[in-house]
Design a protein around this motif. Structure first.
Motif, short mmCIF file in Angstrom:
data_model
loop_
_atom_site.label_atom_id
_atom_site.label_comp_id
_atom_site.label_asym_id
_atom_site.label_seq_id
_atom_site.Cartn_x
_atom_site.Cartn_y
_atom_site.Cartn_z
N ASP A 80 2.12 1.53 -3.60
CA ASP A 80 1.07 2.08 -4.45
C ASP A 80 0.99 3.60 -4.30
OD1 ASP A 80 0.48 -0.44 -5.35
OD2 ASP A 80 -1.24 -0.72 -4.01
N ARG B 298 0.83 -1.21 0.00
CA ARG B 298 0.00 0.00 0.00
C ARG B 298 0.86 1.26 0.00
NH1 ARG B 298 -1.68 -2.42 5.06
NH2 ARG B 298 -0.62 -1.51 6.85
N ARG C 178 -2.49 3.89 8.11
CA ARG C 178 -3.83 3.32 8.17
C ARG C 178 -4.77 4.18 9.02
NH1 ARG C 178 -4.64 -2.86 9.87
NH2 ARG C 178 -3.30 -2.14 11.60
#
Length: 388
Positions: A132, A129, A365
């Motif tokens: 990305d 993540r 997160r």
């Protein structure tokens, strides 16, 4: 000592694989950790194979996987994902995505790769993540992860140390040549916790004779670290978190740290009135005693001191960003702030952000929009520093 290390590793693996509560550990005098571990193993009655397999790097050369390809040749579902167990994984950039976002760098004659150095116990899917996020900004990536079982032992990570040195050689090979269109290659580093930060130190030490490569490092982000002391408590807390994969109380924020609501974000905050279980306390106590002995071993202490010295005194002259929080119970914020003050005293270009509520290596997160904004802001600063 070596036998104790093997027993400790097997005990943690046993509870991890069987999903047993650590409260079932026998409550013995922790002054005899070997006895405590042995009885724990008997209670588990499991013979053991390593649950974190590592596979060799599937590519012979990083150049073959990083060289630019036409947009139509890049598939969003890269076959690299099949090598989830690999310690080192190079990612091909998805030009169709990055072109829509645009690169944050103003240098059209340069190409960047970010080296993501994971926390203890991180898997490739966890770092993806972050990869990305960079890919969307025109930056390709290489990911490195460290399984706990490969680090814990009498030699405290000599196998991992060799893997990091191999990564350093791959990075140097990639940087040593230009792109086929003539663009120069540069590096960014994004480290997580003390494990990733120390891996960065191993890379810098391995490249100390390659000033041409060191000059191509344009910035470093340190997430949830560092602790520049050789602290048994910090090492024990890190391993305890990696083995237990502890879940904390979910508490959505009414307001984000930047005073704007972040829809969909969740802050995983440690509640002050939440006490660890008896099993967790036993494991943490056992690990602390183990590292009090291990970290005093001359060879282990010498190697750690060497890499910490490199990171403290001889980092590249590029911007540094530290992302941490006051709620971090693995590396308390005072360690991070002391290191920031030291780097500023050396005249380094240092930036920092305290997320306040998010736990260890959980800032992205917890606050995805704010985290992304801080990273993008830092990347622009790195681009500006290249001009000046």
């Amino acid at each position: 000592m070596e036998a104790s290390a093997r027993l400790l590793t097997s005990t943690a693996i046993c509870f991890h694989r069987r999903n047993l509560p650590l409260s079932s550990l026998p409550l013995l005098n922790c002054n005899n950790p070997r006895r405590l571990i042995s009885l724990s193993l008997a209670k588990c009655s499991l013979r053991s194979t390593t649950p974190f397999p590592s596979s060799p790097n599937p590519f012979s050369s990083p150049l073959s996987r990083i060289s630019p390809s036409p947009p139509e040749a890049i598939s969003p579902s890269s076959s690299l994902n099949s090598f989830e167990g690999s310690s080192i994984q190079w990612d091909q950039p998805n030009f169709s995505l990055s072109n829509t976002k645009g690169s944050v760098f103003s240098h059209k004659d340069s190409v960047f790769t970010v080296v993501l150095l994971g926390w203890l116990g991180a898997k490739q899917k966890h770092l993806k993540r972050y990869a990305d996020m960079y890919n969307l900004r025109g930056i390709q990536s290489v990911r490195f992860v460290v399984p706990p079982t490969e680090l814990l032992g009498f030699d405290l990570g000599s196998i991992i140390e060799e893997k990091v040195k191999n990564l350093a050689h791959e990075i140097a090979d990639w940087c040593s040549v230009n792109e086929t269109d003539g663009r120069e290659r540069h590096l960014l580093f994004h480290t997580f916790s003390n494990t990733g930060w120390l891996a960065y130190g191993v890379i810098l030490d391995s490249l100390k004779s390659r000033e041409d490569i060191i000059r191509k490092i344009r910035g470093c982000i340190v997430d949830s670290g560092p602790c520049a002391e050789i602290s048994p408590e910090v090492w024990a807390a890190g391993f305890c978190a990696a083995f237990l994969k502890k879940r904390t109380v979910l508490q959505p924020p009414a307001e984000s740290p930047d005073n704007s609501n972040l829809k969909g974000s969740i802050v995983r905050n440690y509640q002050s009135d939440t006490k660890p279980s008896i099993g967790e306390m036993v494991l943490l106590s056992l690990l602390t005693k183990f590292f009090e002995v291990l970290l005093r071993c001359p060879d282990v202490n010498r190697r750690l001191s060497k890499y910490i010295s490199v990171l403290s005194e001889n980092q590249p002259h590029c911007p540094q960003l530290y992302l941490y929080s006051s709620a971090d119970k693995v590396i308390p914020p005072r360690y991070v702030e002391e290191f920031i003050a030291h780097q500023k005293a050396l005249g380094r270009s240092v930036y920092a952000h305290n997320f306040g509520l998010s736990p260890h290596v959980d800032h992205f997160r917890s606050y995805p929009h704010l985290y992304t904004a801080k990273v993008e802001e830092f990347l622009k600063l790195c681009s500006t520093a290249m001009v000046s």
